[in-house]
Enzyme design. Structure first.
Site, PDB file in Angstrom:
ATOM      1  N   ASP A  64       0.829  -1.201   0.000  1.00 41.80           N
ATOM      2  CA  ASP A  64       0.000   0.000   0.000  1.00 41.80           C
ATOM      3  C   ASP A  64       0.878   1.271   0.000  1.00 41.80           C
ATOM      4  O   ASP A  64       0.638   2.229  -0.730  1.00 41.80           O
ATOM      5  CB  ASP A  64      -0.889  -0.050   1.243  1.00 41.80           C
ATOM      6  CG  ASP A  64      -1.985   0.969   1.171  1.00 41.80           C
ATOM      7  OD1 ASP A  64      -2.750   0.923   0.196  1.00 41.80           O
ATOM      8  OD2 ASP A  64      -2.059   1.826   2.069  1.00 41.80           O
ATOM      9  N   LYS A  94       1.420   4.397  -2.869  1.00 41.08           N
ATOM     10  CA  LYS A  94       1.376   5.847  -2.614  1.00 41.08           C
ATOM     11  C   LYS A  94       2.653   6.520  -3.128  1.00 41.08           C
ATOM     12  O   LYS A  94       2.597   7.583  -3.755  1.00 41.08           O
ATOM     13  CB  LYS A  94       1.218   6.120  -1.117  1.00 41.08           C
ATOM     14  CG  LYS A  94      -0.119   5.632  -0.575  1.00 41.08           C
ATOM     15  CD  LYS A  94      -0.185   5.776   0.926  1.00 41.08           C
ATOM     16  CE  LYS A  94      -1.446   5.119   1.468  1.00 41.08           C
ATOM     17  NZ  LYS A  94      -1.450   5.025   2.911  1.00 41.08           N
TER      18      LYS A  94
END
Ligand code: ADP
Ligand code: ASP
Ligand code: MG
Length: 816
Positions: free
Chosen positions: A679, A683
């Site tokens: 994750d 980003k």
């Protein structure tokens, strides 16, 4: 004296007729010497037209005769005292019998001439005026019924007759002379030719009758009483935000009504203009409202245009070919031909190369126009100097109108930008040389959207409406709805933005409402009234609703919605999303989405992809736009990992900290989804791409937190067993860090176009040393922020802040 004209809706019911009586009485008592012109009761002219057609087709009309009788008799019963009712019933009955006889004639002949049709529909105005004059007679004995067909003289162009001014002037003057003190109720709409045959002045023609009487009798004002507050900036049935215009010039009113503003019949302006008699448009149902004054001069309002009008159904014919170039008489020949055959040309455009002429006509005239052209230009067509023209159908005209337009540059730019942004294709453009009007031809299905969009663009001071289609009703979606409901009034008051949720869907159900779904009851409503959800139908429905300023919100974390983004942009719909999938897949797709959004002039906002509601994506964008150069980005962008390392101090065990984080709901069901760093990688990838680097997910150097054995474990339980075994490994790390007065941080870095994420030990000089809780932090080192980097820090997860970030993106849509 004054002329008061009341339209069909003003005499449509008992209640409305009472208002009419009040208005007339009050004017009479004030000594304004009113002359009243009435239309047929609403719906009656249409009904009579249908009856005439039915009779010619040998269909029955007796039920309709009964209907007419009941409609009028009911008013008589309610508004005339019983003792006076009988003679009125008798007279109405006689007229109805006469009508029936005429219809029987049509029925027998199976033929309906324009002349018979005019006679049949003239009964509508005769019924209503006779009836209302009799009602008024109870209060004012001067009230009399006047059949205008004896005074308004016309040519024999049945259905749309032209005035014989001289004769009409004489007749109306003598009528006035012989009935000086009477309170006349005059039939609108009808006249007669030299032979005394009844004619009509065109649909909506009662307004014109009022202007004819007003100008001949030198009225001080011609009042047109209807069911709206005057002439509005657009058709209120389509544009809910339309508002009333206090003043219009005759030219402006003419242009607006010519292009479809039905509230006044365009020819009405001519007699009034010639004598400079003002026309007032007033509301029978709100008699104190001043309405609109149409006069010689326009006023200087704050708006560059006065209004927007439209004709919903129009056809265009395009004529092109080398035979037209330099032939000065060509367009003359074309338009003389059409005029001679009574074909009304609504709009003309000619390219400057003189290679083609496009003109618009009513659909009912299109085929006839084509035939006429084929025979008139047979030689040119045979010699291939002209291309055989074709009719294009299902089109509409939209026109912006206003005298101030010629003093204000950039009007057409604003018009086309608004249309373009909403994906409305313009087929042809015409600007009158007077610059009072710019008209565009668009597809009929885009009309409602176009009118609303253009209205928003020109009356920007008014509130803007965003139509939202939201996917995902989990934590973020439902929190967003709560915030939207709470902020609704504030947004409207302070920012002039209204947000309507026109569609909502989760994985099970979906619901639509163009008027806006109630955000206090959306959940039950979706459950009870929603249809079975299906993403592709959701997207199709959103597109087909064709609403202006439309935004698709993806509040899910699924892969599927991202596959629709390109298609959604192509439908000129903006996207706001907290879903990272689309931006963190292949670079080619990342780029394609941006290019498509840009090409279609819509927005793609995803602030919440990185650091939830924290301003990170926006700050990076602003730095780049302002010409700064990004040298380095360092960041901690996982709230979960942040929490774990911030608590992995003193004698805590890593195992315990992870367990606790899970118990508190800070981790995914499988904590490896967080600790694996994917994750976080996404980003960083998005930031790197936004900073201008063409990089793929596989280019990111993703350092592991967990030892191999934990990553390989087959289940969550096994993972914890392995994690417990790895305690020593983590304790060693912790002790090493403590010995050097450092803390462990999992940090992402972008430098020299490369992204790496790794565990690091930082000392107190590092800005990330003092991070607490589950906060995110990011530091931008740029050409301008070289000595001291620009740092953004704060809570980087949670439904409230994420929904708040989606909300902020939403209100920025279309804000440029
Ligand atoms: P009447 O029966 O009084 O003659 P009409 O139906 O002919 O009334 O005209 C009034 C209607 O015109 C309004 O009810 C409204 O729906 C419609 N309309 C269309 N465009 C406009 C506009 N720009 N301003 C006001 N009304 C408009
Ligand atoms: N009754 C006629 C019509 O409906 C005329 C009018 O109302 O102005 O067209
Ligand atoms: Mg009308």
């Amino acid at each position: 004296m004054k002329v008061l004209k009341f339209g069909g809706t003003s005499v449509g019911t008992v209640e409305s007729i009472k208002s009419v009586l009040e208005i007339v009485k009050s004017s009479y008592e004030k000594g304004e010497k009113p002359l009243v012109v009435l239309s047929a009761m609403s719906g009656v002219t249409n009904l009579l037209t249908l009856m005439a057609k039915n009779a010619a087709e040998r269909k029955s009309f007796s039920e309709d005769i009964k209907l007419l009788e009941e409609k009028h008799f009911e008013v008589v019963k309610q508004l005339i005292a019983i003792k006076y009712q009988n003679p009125v019933f008798t007279k109405l009955k006689l007229m109805l019998n006469e009508l029936e006889e005429i219809l029987q004639g049509v029925y027998a002949l199976k033929e309906l001439s324009l002349q018979s049709k005019d006679l049949i529909i003239s009964f509508g105005e005769r019924f209503s005026n006779y009836m209302v004059s009799k009602i008024m007679e109870q209060y004012n004995p001067e009230a009399i019924f006047v059949d205008a067909s004896h005074y308004v003289k016309t040519d024999s162009n049945f259905g749309n007759a032209h005035l014989n001014e001289e004769l009409t002037t004489q007749l109306i003057n003598s009528l006035k002379h012989s009935h000086a003190d009477k309170l006349m109720f005059v039939t609108g709409f009808i006249g007669s030719n030299d032979a005394g045959r009844v004619t009509t002045l065109g649909r909506g023609g009662s307004d014109y009758t009022a202007a004819i009487f007003g100008s001949i009798l030198d009225a001080t004002v011609i009042e047109i009483w209807t069911d709206v507050n005057g002439m509005l900036t657009a058709d209120p049935r389509i544009v809910k935000k339309a508002f009333s215009l206090p003043v219009l010039s005759y030219t402006e009113a003419m242009e607006l009504s010519y292009f479809g503003a039905k509230v006044i019949y365009p020819p009405t302006m001519i007699p009034a203009f010639l004598k400079r008699i003002p026309i007032a448009i007033r509301n029978t149902f709100e008699p104190d409202f001043p309405g609109t004054i149409i006069q010689f001069e326009t006023d200087c309002t704050q708006y560059p245009i006065k209004g927007i009008s439209s004709i919903s159904d129009i056809s265009i014919i395009n004529l092109s070919g080398s035979g037209m170039i330099g032939k000065s008489g060509f367009s003359g020949r074309l338009f003389t031909l059409l005029a001679r055959e009574q074909i009304n040309v609504v709009l003309i455009t000619q390219s400057s190369s003189e290679h083609s002429i496009t003109f618009a006509v009513n659909p009912s005239d299109a085929e006839r126009a084509l035939k006429l052209i084929s025979s008139e230009f047979e030689l040119e067509l045979d010699a291939n100097k002209l291309v055989m023209p074709e009719v294009e159908q299902h089109l509409s005209v939209l026109a912006i109108v206003g005298e101030n337009m010629k003093r204000t540059p950039g009007m057409s730019g604003r018009l086309f930008a608004a249309l373009g942004r909403n994906g409305i294709n313009v087929r042809a453009i015409a600007q009158g040389s007077s610059e009072f009007n710019i008209s565009v031809i668009i597809s009929k299905e885009d009309l409602a959207k176009a009118l609303n969009t253009v209205h928003d663009a020109f009356f920007a001071e008014l509130k803007k409406t965003l139509y939202v289609f939201n996917l995902g009703t989990g934590n973020i979606g439902s929190t967003l709805f709560k915030q939207l409901a709470e902020q609704h009034d504030f947004l409207l008051d302070k920012n002039d933005i209204e947000i309507k949720v026109a569609g909502v869907a989760n994985s099970r159900k979906m619901l639509f409402d163009a008027e806006g779904i109630d955000l206090n009851t959306w959940s039950e409503n979706l459950e009870d009234n929603g249809q079975v959800a299906d993403l592709s139908s959701f997207v199709e429905k959103m597109k087909s609703m064709n609403l202006p300023n439309c935004v698709f919100i993806d509040n899910t974390a699924s892969k599927l919605p991202a596959t629709y983004y390109e298609d959604i942009f192509k439908a000129n719909i903006s996207i706001v999303t907290c879903n990272k999938i689309a931006n963190s897949g292949e670079y080619a797709n990342y780029k394609l989405l941006r290019d498509t959004a840009r090409k279609h002039g819509v927005d793609f906002f995803y602030e919440t992809n990185v650091g939830a509601g924290l301003p990170i994506v926006r700050v990076l964008k602003d730095l780049m736009l302002s010409g700064d150069r990004i040298l380095k980005i360092e960041a901690i962008l996982s709230g979960t990992i942040s929490y774990i390392f911030n608590n992995f101090v003193a004698d805590a065990s890593f195992y315990d900290v992870v367990k606790k984080a899970q118990a508190l709901g800070y981790t995914e069901p499988d904590p490896r989804d967080d600790l694996g760093g994917v994750d976080f990688m996404r980003k960083m990838l998005i930031l790197a791409r936004d900073a201008g680097h063409k990089i793929e997910p596989s280019d990111v150097d993703l350092g592991a937190i967990l030892p191999e054995s934990c990553l390989k474990a087959d289940s969550v339980d096994e993972f914890y067993t392995e994690l417990l075994k790895a305690d020593q490994y983590f304790n060693d790390l912790k002790e090493r860090a403590a010995a050097e007065n450092r803390v462990i941080r999992y940090i992402g870095k972008l430098e020299d176009g490369k992204v790496a994420i790794s565990m690091q030990m930082v000392d107190e000089r590092h800005p990330f040393y003092a991070l607490s809780g589950s906060d995110n932090i990011i530091s931008f080192t740029t050409e301008r922020y070289k000595e001291r980097p620009l740092v953004v820090k704060g809570p980087g997860a949670g439904a409230e802040v994420t929904a708040g970030g989606v909300f902020a993106d939403l209100v920025n849509v279309g804000a440029k």
